[in-house]
Structures are given as structure tokens and as C-alpha cells.
Design a protein around this motif. Structure first.
Motif, short mmCIF file in Angstrom:
data_model
loop_
_atom_site.label_atom_id
_atom_site.label_comp_id
_atom_site.label_asym_id
_atom_site.label_seq_id
_atom_site.Cartn_x
_atom_site.Cartn_y
_atom_site.Cartn_z
N ASP A 229 0.83 -1.21 0.00
CA ASP A 229 0.00 0.00 0.00
C ASP A 229 0.86 1.26 0.00
N GLN A 230 2.09 1.13 0.49
CA GLN A 230 2.98 2.28 0.58
C GLN A 230 4.42 1.83 0.39
N ALA A 231 5.21 2.69 -0.22
CA ALA A 231 6.65 2.50 -0.31
C ALA A 231 7.31 3.77 0.22
N LEU A 232 8.39 3.60 0.95
CA LEU A 232 9.09 4.75 1.51
C LEU A 232 10.57 4.64 1.20
N ILE A 233 11.13 5.70 0.65
CA ILE A 233 12.56 5.75 0.34
C ILE A 233 13.16 6.91 1.12
N GLY A 234 14.10 6.59 2.03
CA GLY A 234 14.72 7.66 2.82
C GLY A 234 15.27 7.14 4.11
N SER A 235 15.45 8.03 5.06
CA SER A 235 15.93 7.80 6.42
C SER A 235 17.44 7.75 6.51
N CYS A 236 17.95 7.51 7.74
CA CYS A 236 19.40 7.43 7.95
C CYS A 236 19.98 6.22 7.25
N SER A 237 19.14 5.27 6.90
CA SER A 237 19.61 4.07 6.21
C SER A 237 19.76 4.29 4.72
N ASN A 238 18.80 4.99 4.10
CA ASN A 238 18.82 5.10 2.63
C ASN A 238 18.21 6.40 2.13
N GLY A 239 18.61 7.52 2.72
CA GLY A 239 18.10 8.80 2.25
C GLY A 239 19.16 9.67 1.63
N ARG A 240 20.20 9.04 1.06
CA ARG A 240 21.31 9.81 0.50
C ARG A 240 21.15 9.98 -1.01
N VAL A 241 22.02 10.80 -1.59
CA VAL A 241 21.85 11.16 -2.99
C VAL A 241 21.84 9.93 -3.89
N GLU A 242 22.74 8.99 -3.67
CA GLU A 242 22.77 7.83 -4.57
C GLU A 242 21.52 6.97 -4.43
N ASP A 243 20.88 7.00 -3.25
CA ASP A 243 19.62 6.28 -3.06
C ASP A 243 18.50 6.93 -3.87
N LEU A 244 18.47 8.26 -3.84
CA LEU A 244 17.44 8.99 -4.60
C LEU A 244 17.72 8.88 -6.09
N ALA A 245 19.00 8.80 -6.46
CA ALA A 245 19.37 8.70 -7.87
C ALA A 245 18.91 7.38 -8.47
N VAL A 246 19.10 6.28 -7.75
CA VAL A 246 18.69 4.98 -8.31
C VAL A 246 17.17 4.89 -8.36
N ALA A 247 16.49 5.48 -7.39
CA ALA A 247 15.03 5.49 -7.44
C ALA A 247 14.54 6.29 -8.64
N ALA A 248 15.17 7.45 -8.89
CA ALA A 248 14.78 8.29 -10.04
C ALA A 248 15.07 7.57 -11.35
N ARG A 249 16.18 6.85 -11.38
CA ARG A 249 16.53 6.09 -12.59
C ARG A 249 15.44 5.06 -12.92
N ILE A 250 14.92 4.40 -11.92
CA ILE A 250 13.89 3.37 -12.15
C ILE A 250 12.54 3.99 -12.47
N LEU A 251 12.23 5.12 -11.83
CA LEU A 251 10.91 5.73 -11.99
C LEU A 251 10.82 6.70 -13.17
N LYS A 252 11.93 7.06 -13.77
CA LYS A 252 11.93 8.04 -14.84
C LYS A 252 10.99 7.61 -15.97
N GLY A 253 10.04 8.49 -16.30
CA GLY A 253 9.10 8.21 -17.38
C GLY A 253 7.98 7.25 -17.00
N LYS A 254 7.92 6.88 -15.73
CA LYS A 254 6.89 5.95 -15.26
C LYS A 254 6.04 6.60 -14.18
#
Length: 419
Positions: free
Chosen positions: A291-316
Motif C-alpha cells: 500500500d505504501q513504499a518509503l525511500i529515505g531515512s538514515c539508512s537510505n536517504g542519500r543522494v545515490e539512493d534517490l538517484a537509483v530510485a529516479a533512474r527506475i521511476l523516470k518516465g513511469k
């Protein structure tokens, strides 16, 4: 007798020539750190009885959990934190806008340094081990003692060594390494974890931070990476003071040695309610509705984490049945991801971008879940009620898996998504 990295730091800070597993040592700390929850949660009254702190230049206060304040009590707590800073003349205070999730802030702002010892009132303080720094979370009573005297005690635990070789495949990251490790080797209560091997050279600082942060979830005391050229480059122009890296002696004693081939790591998922021995390759849990997905926090809220998420979601687009929440770990990360276009891509896909905060990770705000809901999260914890209702389910993954699953509406191997 040879010592491990952890033992060397505890020895140096306790004034002893040698320490070994089983010893109890009293150590001076380099930094004593508190965040806003210590000022807003009941039962912290001892904090306000402090007449004098050990060194106002060695204490750090960060507003990070309740940002912006979601309740009147949180707002009041922030006021108390500011008053505490003024009362004691604390030099390093990071208020809203200049903050960051505490563990990211300690690294980003140059406190977490090789050879240093940090005591902080948060259970994921172990994150600083990515910086070759010994750091451990402590509760209210211990932190009051630390703030008063600048020292605390530790029982030196046995150390396990994780030897890393190879290189991570595409779309596999540090979080997957940890989930693999935790799934295979389980709990490490009372133990220290140290990482070595040729595979470290292929791990970014962000990947190392993700791994050490998560070591709190198998109850490790300390988790350290060695200091190498990659870390020294990261610290250049950032370190607040001089530092002395530590490395383990060739004859250091380890309780166990685990060998991990990074080439063979695949995307992993931690199943609900606990982590040790409860992690599976994503291929074994694919198809589970979320029902929900969350990307972030002290575990995975850094630039490379956001970059890979954007890479997968681009155009979708995010699946209509899923809420995707993205929470950068600091304002600096937010800005860098904004300038790189990652946040724009994520927003266009239908993600909600929040300000940097601990937010939903600790069940405070910015994305709580209801009874019967299931969240796939890149945060740190998955026990019942962590992110909302105790009748909900939390599974943990790396950012690529969370992004792919947000598109499909169900747990999905990111390697199957066209990108």
C-alpha cells in the motif's frame, strides 16, 4: 596481543594500552549528542536537572525527529532544546533547516571521524562506523551522565570479521549486503562487527553508512569499516578536527570470520516484524501487494539512493494503489538531489517528497500506515507498530526494490523493470 579497530579506539579513550573482549572500560567521549526526542518525550526530567555540562564545545544538539513539529508537544520539546542550548552555551546546535537526520548530520558536518568515540541518544548511532569511528546509542540516564562528565563505560564485546570481496552488481546496494548478512548470520547481540577485504574499495561511503546503520538491527555494539582513500576523500574539507585512523592488527582475535562475495548479492527483503534470520531474496517474496513504499531515512536517504530510485521511476508512474514517500536525510542531500533533477523525476512519477526528518521511520509523522496496510520501506526497522498501526506490516528493502515495487503495486525485483 593484537587488537581490533574497536578495541584500539576503546583502549585509547580509556587510557589503557590494551583492552580485550570481556573487559569493562570507562572511556572519555569525543562527542556527546542528543536529538529533539530527548526534550519532547516524557520521562526525560533528569536532563533538565543538569547544572553544568562537561564541555559545551563537545556537546551536540540536533532537531531531526519531529521536523517540522507535528504536535504541540513536539513544538514544546524543540523550545526546551533551544533553551537547553542557551543555558549551557552549547556550540553545536542544528535547528530546523540546518539539521539532517542525526547520523547523516554527524558524518556530513564532520563530527564522525576515524578513531573518534561518539555517544548519542539514538539507537542507530552505530552508523558512524562507516567513518572508522566507534559510536554507540545510549538511553536517557546514560546520556545525562555523559553530558555531565564526558565519559561512559563499555563492556568490550567479542568481534566478528566480515571479509568482503568482489563488486556489487547493478541495482544492488549496501542495504542488500546487510540484509543478506543478517538473513544468513542472524543476531550479533553484544558483539562488534568489522569489515575488511578487497570488496570495500567498490563500496561508496553511502553504501557503508547503510550497512553500519543497519547493524543496530542485529544488536551489534559497534560496526566499523577501515579508513581508506575513499573515506579520506570524503572527509577532505569536512572534518572538524584532526583524526587518527585505526586498523586492526594482523594478530587481532575474532570470534568468527565470515566471507561475503559481493558479486553474488541480489536484491533482498526483510520480512515483517524482525530482521535477524528473517531476510529473503526479493525473488522469493515477489508479488506481495503493498500500500505504501518509503525511500529515505538514515539508512537510505542519500543522494545515490534517490538517484537509483529516479533512474527506475523516470518516465513511469507510481501505481494508483500505492503511496510513494521520499524523505532525503539532510537539507544538503535534498538540494543536491533537487539540482540533479532526481526530485523532479520522482515528483513527476507521483512521489510525495518530504523535508528531511526521521518522520515516518520512527512512527512520528510524514507517512504512518493504518491497520491492514503493508509498507515496503528503506528505513531501519520493521517491528510491529513501528510506522503506525501494530496491525500493519513493514518489509524492508533497498531503494531500487522500493521504487520498482511502487510502480508495480507489489514487491518486485528491480532488475525486471526497464530503465
Amino acid at each position: 596481543m593484537g587488537m581490533t579497530m574497536t578495541e584500539k579506539i576503546l583502549a585509547e579513550h580509556s587510557g589503557k594500552a590494551v583492552v580485550k573482549a570481556g573487559d569493562i572500560v570507562t572511556c572519555r567521549v569525543d562527542w556527546a549528542v542528543l536529538h529533539d526526542m530527548f526534550f519532547s518525550i516524557g520521562g526525560q526530567s533528569e536532563l533538565y536537572k543538569i547544572k553544568k555540562i562537561f564541555d559545551p564545545n563537545r556537546c551536540v544538539i540536533i532537531i531531526d525527529h519531529a521536523v517540522p513539529a507535528p504536535t504541540v508537544n513536539d513544538a514544546k520539546g524543540a523550545v526546551k532544546a533551544r533553551e537547553f542550548v542557551q543555558q549551557h552555551g552549547i556550540k553545536y546546535f542544528f535547528d530546523v533547516g540546518n539539521h539532517g537526520v542525526v547520523h547523516q548530520a554527524l558524518a556530513e558536518k564532520g563530527f564522525a571521524l576515524p578513531g573518534k568515540l561518539i555517544a548519542c541518544g539514538d539507537s542507530h548511532t552505530i552508523a558512524a562506523g562507516a567513518m572508522n569511528c566507534a559510536a554507540r546509542g545510549m538511553g536517557p540516564a546514560d546520556m545525562v551522565y555523559v553530558f555531565c562528565l564526558g565519559e561512559t563505560w563499555y563492556q568490550v564485546g567479542p568481534t566478528v570479521l566480515c571479509e568482503l570481496e568482489g563488486k556489487l552488481p547493478d541495482l544492488v546496494c549496501g542495504k542488500d549486503v546487510f540484509l543478506y548478512f543478517a538473513g544468513k548470520y542472524g543476531d550479533a547481540t553484544g558483539k562488534n562487527i568489522e569489515f575488511s577485504g578487497t570488496g570495500i574499495a567498490g563500496l561508496t561511503i553511502a553504501a557503508r553508512q547503510s550497512i553500519t546503520t543497519m547493524c543496530a538491527e542485529i544488536n551489534a555494539e559497534f560496526a566499523l569499516f577501515p579508513c581508506d582513500g575513499i573515506l579520506l576523500e570524503y572527509l577532505e574539507g569536512r572534518a572538524l578536527e584532526d583524526f587518527n585512523p585505526v586498523e586492526s592488527d594482523p594478530d587481532a582475535e575474532y570470534e568468527a570470520v565470515y566471507k561475503v562475495n559481493l558479486n553474488e548479492i541480489v536484491p533482498y527483503v526483510a520480512l515483517p516484524h524482525f530482521i535477524p534470520n528473517n531476510c529473503k531474496p526479493v525473488t522469493e517474496v515477489e508479488g506481495l501487494k503493498i500500500d505504501q513504499a518509503l525511500i529515505g531515512s538514515c539508512s537510505n536517504g542519500r543522494v545515490e539512493d534517490l538517484a537509483v530510485a529516479a533512474r527506475i521511476l523516470k518516465g513511469k508512474k507510481v501505481n494508483p494503489g500505492v503511496r510513494l514517500i521520499v524523505t532525503p536525510a539532510s537539507p544538503a542531500i535534498y538540494l543536491e538531489a533537487l539540482r540533479a533533477g532526481y526530485l523532479e523525476t520522482l515528483a513527476e512519477a507521483g512521489a510525495v517528497i518530504t523535508n528531511p526528518t526521521c518522520g515516518a521511520c520512527y512512527g512520528g509523522h510524514m507517512g504512518l500506515i493504518a491497520a491492514g496496510e503493508r509498507c515496503l520501506s528503506t528505513t531501519t526497522r520493521n517491528f510491529k507498530g513501528r510506522m503506525g498501526s501494530p496491525e500493519s506490516e513493514i518489509l524492508l528493502s533497498a531503494p531500487a526494490t522500493a521504487a520498482a515495487s511502487a510502480i508495480m503495486g507489489k514487491i518486485t525485483d528491480p532488475r525486471q523493470i526497464e530503465h
